[in-house]
Motif scaffolding. Structure first.
Motif, PDB file in Angstrom:
ATOM      1  N   PRO A  15      20.095  20.083 -27.259  1.00 34.53           N
ATOM      2  CA  PRO A  15      20.099  21.524 -26.954  1.00 34.53           C
ATOM      3  C   PRO A  15      18.673  22.078 -26.926  1.00 34.53           C
ATOM      4  CG  PRO A  15      21.001  21.105 -29.151  1.00 34.53           C
ATOM      5  CD  PRO A  15      20.734  19.777 -28.517  1.00 34.53           C
ATOM      6  N   THR A  16      18.470  23.002 -26.018  1.00 37.48           N
ATOM      7  CA  THR A  16      17.144  23.610 -25.894  1.00 37.48           C
ATOM      8  C   THR A  16      16.952  24.627 -27.005  1.00 37.48           C
ATOM      9  OG1 THR A  16      17.954  25.366 -24.460  1.00 37.48           O
ATOM     10  CG2 THR A  16      17.202  23.333 -23.390  1.00 37.48           C
ATOM     11  N   PHE A  17      15.745  25.139 -27.105  1.00 43.02           N
ATOM     12  CA  PHE A  17      15.420  26.125 -28.134  1.00 43.02           C
ATOM     13  C   PHE A  17      16.280  27.381 -27.978  1.00 43.02           C
ATOM     14  CE2 PHE A  17      12.888  29.835 -29.440  1.00 43.02           C
ATOM     15  CZ  PHE A  17      12.802  29.567 -30.794  1.00 43.02           C
ATOM     16  N   MET A  18      16.441  27.843 -26.758  1.00 40.04           N
ATOM     17  CA  MET A  18      17.232  29.061 -26.522  1.00 40.04           C
ATOM     18  C   MET A  18      18.708  28.837 -26.852  1.00 40.04           C
ATOM     19  SD  MET A  18      15.254  31.485 -25.891  1.00 40.04           S
ATOM     20  CE  MET A  18      16.451  32.701 -25.446  1.00 40.04           C
ATOM     21  N   GLU A  19      19.219  27.646 -26.598  1.00 44.88           N
ATOM     22  CA  GLU A  19      20.608  27.357 -26.954  1.00 44.88           C
ATOM     23  C   GLU A  19      20.790  27.378 -28.472  1.00 44.88           C
ATOM     24  OE1 GLU A  19      21.211  23.642 -24.988  1.00 44.88           O
ATOM     25  OE2 GLU A  19      21.888  24.585 -23.128  1.00 44.88           O
ATOM     26  N   ASN A  20      19.795  26.859 -29.201  1.00 46.45           N
ATOM     27  CA  ASN A  20      19.860  26.903 -30.668  1.00 46.45           C
ATOM     28  C   ASN A  20      19.799  28.340 -31.176  1.00 46.45           C
ATOM     29  OD1 ASN A  20      20.146  24.173 -31.192  1.00 46.45           O
ATOM     30  ND2 ASN A  20      17.931  23.806 -31.181  1.00 46.45           N
ATOM     31  N   VAL A  21      18.907  29.139 -30.587  1.00 44.38           N
ATOM     32  CA  VAL A  21      18.798  30.542 -30.998  1.00 44.38           C
ATOM     33  C   VAL A  21      20.112  31.266 -30.732  1.00 44.38           C
ATOM     34  CG1 VAL A  21      17.655  32.733 -30.446  1.00 44.38           C
ATOM     35  CG2 VAL A  21      16.303  30.658 -30.717  1.00 44.38           C
ATOM     36  N   TYR A  24      22.898  30.003 -33.358  1.00 51.92           N
ATOM     37  CA  TYR A  24      22.752  30.548 -34.711  1.00 51.92           C
ATOM     38  C   TYR A  24      22.859  32.067 -34.717  1.00 51.92           C
ATOM     39  CZ  TYR A  24      21.542  25.842 -36.091  1.00 51.92           C
ATOM     40  OH  TYR A  24      21.586  24.503 -36.321  1.00 51.92           O
ATOM     41  N   GLY A  25      22.430  32.701 -33.648  1.00 49.65           N
ATOM     42  CA  GLY A  25      22.596  34.152 -33.553  1.00 49.65           C
ATOM     43  C   GLY A  25      24.061  34.549 -33.534  1.00 49.65           C
ATOM     44  N   LEU A  26      24.870  33.768 -32.832  1.00 48.69           N
ATOM     45  CA  LEU A  26      26.310  34.044 -32.811  1.00 48.69           C
ATOM     46  C   LEU A  26      26.936  33.823 -34.186  1.00 48.69           C
ATOM     47  CD1 LEU A  26      27.285  32.484 -29.370  1.00 48.69           C
ATOM     48  CD2 LEU A  26      27.285  34.898 -29.984  1.00 48.69           C
ATOM     49  N   PHE A  27      26.487  32.794 -34.899  1.00 47.05           N
ATOM     50  CA  PHE A  27      27.000  32.558 -36.251  1.00 47.05           C
ATOM     51  C   PHE A  27      26.653  33.731 -37.173  1.00 47.05           C
ATOM     52  CE2 PHE A  27      26.980  27.828 -35.369  1.00 47.05           C
ATOM     53  CZ  PHE A  27      28.363  27.721 -35.375  1.00 47.05           C
ATOM     54  N   PHE A  28      25.396  34.175 -37.135  1.00 49.44           N
ATOM     55  CA  PHE A  28      24.989  35.294 -37.993  1.00 49.44           C
ATOM     56  C   PHE A  28      25.708  36.580 -37.600  1.00 49.44           C
ATOM     57  CE2 PHE A  28      20.974  32.761 -38.723  1.00 49.44           C
ATOM     58  CZ  PHE A  28      21.301  32.448 -40.029  1.00 49.44           C
ATOM     59  N   GLY A  29      25.924  36.778 -36.316  1.00 46.98           N
ATOM     60  CA  GLY A  29      26.650  37.970 -35.871  1.00 46.98           C
ATOM     61  C   GLY A  29      28.084  37.957 -36.352  1.00 46.98           C
ATOM     62  N   ALA A  30      28.728  36.790 -36.320  1.00 50.63           N
ATOM     63  CA  ALA A  30      30.112  36.692 -36.782  1.00 50.63           C
ATOM     64  C   ALA A  30      30.192  36.935 -38.293  1.00 50.63           C
ATOM     65  CB  ALA A  30      30.677  35.316 -36.441  1.00 50.63           C
ATOM     66  N   ILE A  31      29.250  36.402 -39.042  1.00 49.95           N
ATOM     67  CA  ILE A  31      29.239  36.620 -40.492  1.00 49.95           C
ATOM     68  C   ILE A  31      29.010  38.090 -40.799  1.00 49.95           C
ATOM     69  CG2 ILE A  31      27.932  36.123 -42.599  1.00 49.95           C
ATOM     70  CD1 ILE A  31      27.514  33.276 -41.440  1.00 49.95           C
ATOM     71  N   PHE A  32      28.102  38.720 -40.066  1.00 44.71           N
ATOM     72  CA  PHE A  32      27.829  40.149 -40.279  1.00 44.71           C
ATOM     73  C   PHE A  32      29.071  40.985 -39.988  1.00 44.71           C
ATOM     74  CE2 PHE A  32      26.354  44.261 -38.623  1.00 44.71           C
ATOM     75  CZ  PHE A  32      25.696  44.722 -39.746  1.00 44.71           C
TER      76      PHE A  32
END
Length: 85
Positions: A15-21, A24-32
């Motif tokens: 996975p590219t850097f943007m795919e990783n961002v 993980y951004g989606l994971f943090f958004g779901a937790i929030f």
């Protein structure tokens, strides 16, 4: 026949850097979002609310009594006059 079947795992590109961002951004958004929903559902005890109010300094503006209204001059009774036709 065994040579025809290829059981090796497919090659998956890293996975590219943007795919990783994004991941993980989606994971943090779901937790929030879960935390926000739980904050709405779970009640806050009143003892915590009153404790936070007691530490709050009271300003003189919030304690002021409403000012007495001055008598209004424009509210004088009007003289009744007959209509001139």
């Amino acid at each position: 026949m065994a040579a025809e079947l290829d059981f090796s795992p497919p090659e998956i590109p890293e996975p590219t850097f943007m795919e990783n961002v994004l991941r993980y951004g989606l994971f943090f958004g779901a937790i929030f979002q879960l935390i926000c929903v739980l904050a709405i559902i779970l009640p806050v005890s009143k003892s915590q609310k009153t404790d936070s109010d007691s530490f709050e300094p009271k300003n003189t503006e919030t304690v002021k009594k409403p000012k007495a209204t001055a008598p209004q001059i424009s509210k004088k009774p009007k003289k009744e006059t007959k209509k001139k036709r």
